[in-house]
Design a protein around this motif. Structure first.
Motif, PDB file in Angstrom:
ATOM      1  N   UNK A 465       0.769  -0.888  -0.152  1.00 27.66           N
ATOM      2  CA  UNK A 465       0.010   0.256   0.346  1.00 27.66           C
ATOM      3  C   UNK A 465       0.701   1.432  -0.630  1.00 27.66           C
ATOM      4  N   UNK A 466       2.053   0.942   0.783  1.00 24.67           N
ATOM      5  CA  UNK A 466       2.500   2.411   0.215  1.00 24.67           C
ATOM      6  C   UNK A 466       3.483   2.871  -0.143  1.00 24.67           C
ATOM      7  N   UNK A 467       3.212   2.289  -1.738  1.00 26.00           N
ATOM      8  CA  UNK A 467       3.805   2.453  -3.156  1.00 26.00           C
ATOM      9  C   UNK A 467       2.848   2.349  -3.777  1.00 26.00           C
ATOM     10  N   UNK A 468       2.098   1.310  -3.635  1.00 30.73           N
ATOM     11  CA  UNK A 468       0.748   1.434  -4.457  1.00 30.73           C
ATOM     12  C   UNK A 468      -0.210   3.238  -4.395  1.00 30.73           C
ATOM     13  N   UNK A 469      -0.652   3.196  -3.376  1.00 28.68           N
ATOM     14  CA  UNK A 469      -1.534   4.196  -2.843  1.00 28.68           C
ATOM     15  C   UNK A 469      -1.156   5.299  -4.180  1.00 28.68           C
ATOM     16  N   UNK A 470       0.128   4.965  -4.890  1.00 29.03           N
ATOM     17  CA  UNK A 470       0.316   6.389  -5.687  1.00 29.03           C
ATOM     18  C   UNK A 470       0.626   5.788  -7.191  1.00 29.03           C
TER      19      UNK A 470
END
Length: 566
Positions: A465-470
């Motif tokens: 989520x820390x990367x995929x959210x962007x």
């Protein structure tokens, strides 16, 4: 053909190893006469050094030998780009400017394999420090967890300027934070001797200007002669002694020694065309055999990578506004020419680089099948199994890149410590023709296991989520999660890192698989040494321009000591 005057030493090749060797020899107190021969031009145009354009300099034909591999058996018979730099600076003039020195355990392994502590980390780190002027300043607001190099690990007054980009793109720190949130370690300095963890990238660039090996030739005394556009074709031999070098137009003579520093692909070629190499290959191409050395050209190793590419959400990067606007890029270039500042010192000038171990790799059958010494090395604390790099301007490197996705976010995935041993072989009697290059990518069960494992670990990061959210869409990646699908993606997209190593291997005097000893002396030929990546017996855990530099420095130290030049 003109016969030129005699020099004390002749060095062939002006890449990192050759320039470092030439500089250090020429600066010795006794001032020996040194000739440095380079096949290409002077690469003197300052615009070749725009920091943000270092990812595309290799496309300039006059600066690149233009090599390709042979069709790769395990990669769909693809021929892979095998670029090598041509001209002063060698491959440092066309590489991507990543400056990493690797793992301290790499160098201790080099020392073990050769029985020579000259190559141990305790000695090599001193050479790295003398080589570099490190600029560790970071932009305002960067926390120590993101970048915190220790002064004792770096040099301050060497000829090669390295450091962080002065301006960082807006998504570099968020990327480091995303890595940490996804459970991967951070590393405040990947050049401390322990590269494990994700770090802010140190570059062979400073103040918007690429640093190359030719920088080492500034300020040297006039006992060093540098000749460009002088490709060496063969050695001049008298019996079993090297006495000079022949180019297309001239002959040059050495009263003491000839040192080949033409790199892992071209040093074997010069040897073979001099009659030194595998006799079956030489005889096949009607080259008289001076010395049968079957191991010349064997042992080729390299680092390989594949890309993961995603469309970033609007506002996450500023890349589309810059790369999608030719007027903005032209204006930025004018600013760079005027004062060395502006967007070309920001975009594609920084990024994140990380080295990691694959959990559970040691329990796999592929690892267990390795020789005990190799297993012991791979389990050392600082030796990684794979590497990740972010912020590559991927739109320049991917064919048919969609013009509406210039704000792409990419992660390049590299697998380390490949066990395959490729080869470079003679394919013509013409000394101007290249050898044939077969690195045998994905050529062993272990290599395929590490490739799968490294890609699987990278997917854990980009899907977190820390990367995929962007991000909002995948542009390049595997079709699924199975071993077969991950390996298929590697086969389809694999590229070389241009870290060719090991084709004229160094070893102990008694080692049958070693062509040179730990003093760089070619076995069986007097007055000849080889000092470049072809001799390095480990595939260091880094981008190997750094290793080439200290290889040249180490050879210079040994020559200076032997001939009493200090």
């Amino acid at each position: 053909m003109t016969v030129q005057k005699k020099y004390d030493f002749i060095i062939v090749g002006a890449g990192p190893a050759g320039c470092a060797l030439a500089r250090n020899l020429a600066l010795a107190r006794q001032k020996p006469s040194v000739l440095l021969l380079e096949a290409g031009g002077d690469n003197a145009d300052r615009e070749l050094r725009v920091d943000g354009k270092r990812w595309i300099t290799y496309m300039k034909e006059e600066m690149n030998w233009g090599y390709k591999t042979s069709p790769q058996e395990h990669c769909g018979d693809r021929e892979v780009d095998y670029s090598r730099g041509k001209g002063l600076g060698g491959s440092s003039a066309i590489n991507f400017g990543v400056y990493t020195v690797g793992a301290r355990d790499d160098y201790d392994e080099w020392a073990r394999l050769t029985g020579d502590d000259s190559f141990a980390w305790s000695k090599m780190q001193g050479r790295f420090k003398r080589l570099e002027s490190f600029h560790g300043e970071t932009p305002d607001g960067i926390e120590k967890k993101h970048a915190n190099p220790k002064p004792e690990d770096h040099g301050t007054d060497g000829p090669l300027h390295v450091g962080f980009a002065k301006q960082w793109e807006k998504d570099i720190v968020p990327m480091l934070d995303a890595v940490a949130e996804a459970g991967f370690p951070l590393n405040p300095d990947h050049n401390s001797g322990n590269p494990i963890g994700m770090a802010a990238m140190i570059n062979s660039c400073y103040n918007g200007l690429r640093s190359t090996a030719s920088d080492l030739l500034t300020g040297v005394p006039d006992n060093l002669t540098v000749l460009t556009v002088s490709p060496a074709r063969r050695l001049l031999l008298e019996g079993d002694r090297a006495v000079g070098v022949e180019t297309r137009d001239n002959k040059y003579w050495a009263s003491k020694e000839v040192i080949l520093s033409a790199g892992a692909l071209n040093s074997p070629k010069i040897l073979m065309h001099s009659g030194i190499g595998p006799s079956d290959q030489l005889t096949k191409h009607n080259i008289s055999v001076v010395k049968d050395v079957p191991i010349i050209g064997q042992g080729l190793r390299d680092h390989m990578f594949c890309p993961l590419v995603y469309v970033a959400k609007d506002g996450h990067t500023d890349r589309a506004e810059f790369y999608g606007n030719q007027a903005a890029m032209d204006e930025a270039l004018a600013q760079w020419k005027a004062d060395g500042t502006g967007p070309w010192t920001k975009f594609a000038c920084g990024g994140c680089i990380g080295y990691f171990k694959i959990p559970g790799l040691a329990e796999t059958k592929e690892f267990q099948a390795l020789p005990p010494a190799e297993k012991a090395y791979l389990e050392k604390e600082t030796v990684p199994h794979y590497e990740l790099i972010t912020h590559c301007p991927i739109h320049w490197l991917m064919p048919n890149f969609p013009s509406d996705s210039l704000n792409a976010s990419s992660v390049l995935v590299f697998y380390a410590n490949a066990q395959a041993r490729g080869e470079v072989t003679l394919q013509s009697s013409d000394p101007d023709a290249p050898l044939q290059f077969d690195p045998k990518f994905l050529g062993t069960e272990f290599d395929r296991r590490v490739a799968i494992g490294s890609l699987r670990e990278a997917l854990k990061l980009v899907r977190h989520e820390s990367y995929a959210k962007d991000t909002k869409a995948m542009l390049a990646g595997p079709s699924g999660d199975s071993d077969e699908e991950l390996l298929a993606y590697w086969r389809q997209t694999i590229s070389s890192s241009w870290h060719m190593t090991g084709t004229v291997k160094m070893g102990k005097k008694e080692d049958e698989d070693a062509a040179v000893d730990s003093d760089f002396r070619f076995k069986g030929i007097e007055g000849l040494r080889v000092a470049d990546m072809s001799v390095v017996p480990v595939l260091a855990s880094c981008h190997v321009q750094s290793v080439a530099y200290v290889t040249g420095i180490t050879c210079a130290e040994k020559l200076i000591a032997q001939y009493g030049l200090a």
